[in-house]
Design a protein around this motif. Sequence first.
Motif: not given
Length: 371
Positions: A135-137, A162, A141, A159, A94
């Motif tokens: 994680l939200p970026q 995703k 997932i 998140a 990331t």
Amino acid sequence: MIRVTIYMPTLEGGGAERAMVDLANGLEAEGLKTDLVVIREDGPWRQLLSDNVRLIAIRSRGALPGFVKLLYYLRRARPEVVLANGASSIILATLARWLTPRFIVIARIPTNLSAGLAKVNLKWRIIRTVQASLLPQADAIVTNSSGSSEDIARNLPAASGKIHTIHNPVVGPNMADEARQPVAHPWFHSHGPPIILAAGRLDPAKDYGTLMRAFALVAQRREVRLVVLGEGPERRSLVKLTHELGVAHRVDFPGFHANPFAFMAKARLFVLSSKQEGMPNVLIQAMACGTPVVSTDCPSGPREVLEDGHWGPLVPVGDAEALADAMSTTLDRALPPASLTTRAAAFSADGSIRAYVRLIEELRRPAAGLV
């Protein structure tokens, strides 16, 4: 041709690592140009990697030098998709996207996120916390069980849109042949007591201490033996515990074996005693070999695999007496092997690989704003 990079620390003998090697081979076979990038290339799963998958070893002892080498690789290889497996790999992939040509990030969580955050080890709690913040970026997932997906959605609402559940590529086309292979262990060549089998890294998360105590209770009732496949930091303490419980002569730790299926097919019962999982490959593998199973109801995966206990008993985590009772009951009244193999077929390698291919193709669509 789509260029995909799978990024993870090592090829050492864990279920997550085996799953990623199988995935790399499968993606390459599906026509995706696949690199497997690792920090260290030594490990038993290297021999299973297809010659068509390019193995890149960063060989770094520190986080910063390793990150620099990762950036160098990404700028030269220019993959369209990076699938990062595990906390440290997700963090570095990331961050790397900010400093290299853009690529799609798929963050793969191999275990239960909340259970990971609850680890006592401060270093890992920090790593898992940083992972959760990043994680939200990620563009997607991936978890390997519905329970893990629900856990992330509950704890990281940002998140939730995703998250994708894709089971591990567990039951492959060669498993039946491997299960028929001979086993060198002498217990499997005699007409002695029934053999109970466990397999996995010898570490606290697998809670083999509870298994040893449960086995000692079963051994008071009947003649049985226990074989535990795997290596890890708890080997010495577990051997000591078997002596304290008076069952050392009935328990053996033969180490890691690249083909556990041959052991599974010849055991009378397979037991998973874990405190936490993502999706327990070994439980599915044992069922695919037609071996009855017993499992703790840990987060996450066993309840999903066993469909609320339909295919094998689920017992509370850490409850040696309940585990012993379930082991004894299953030894006496096991499900037919054919029904177990049918259930395990739901976790086929082909189905998992096709699901990953569909996800990658979906993320590459211009309408998603990623290409």
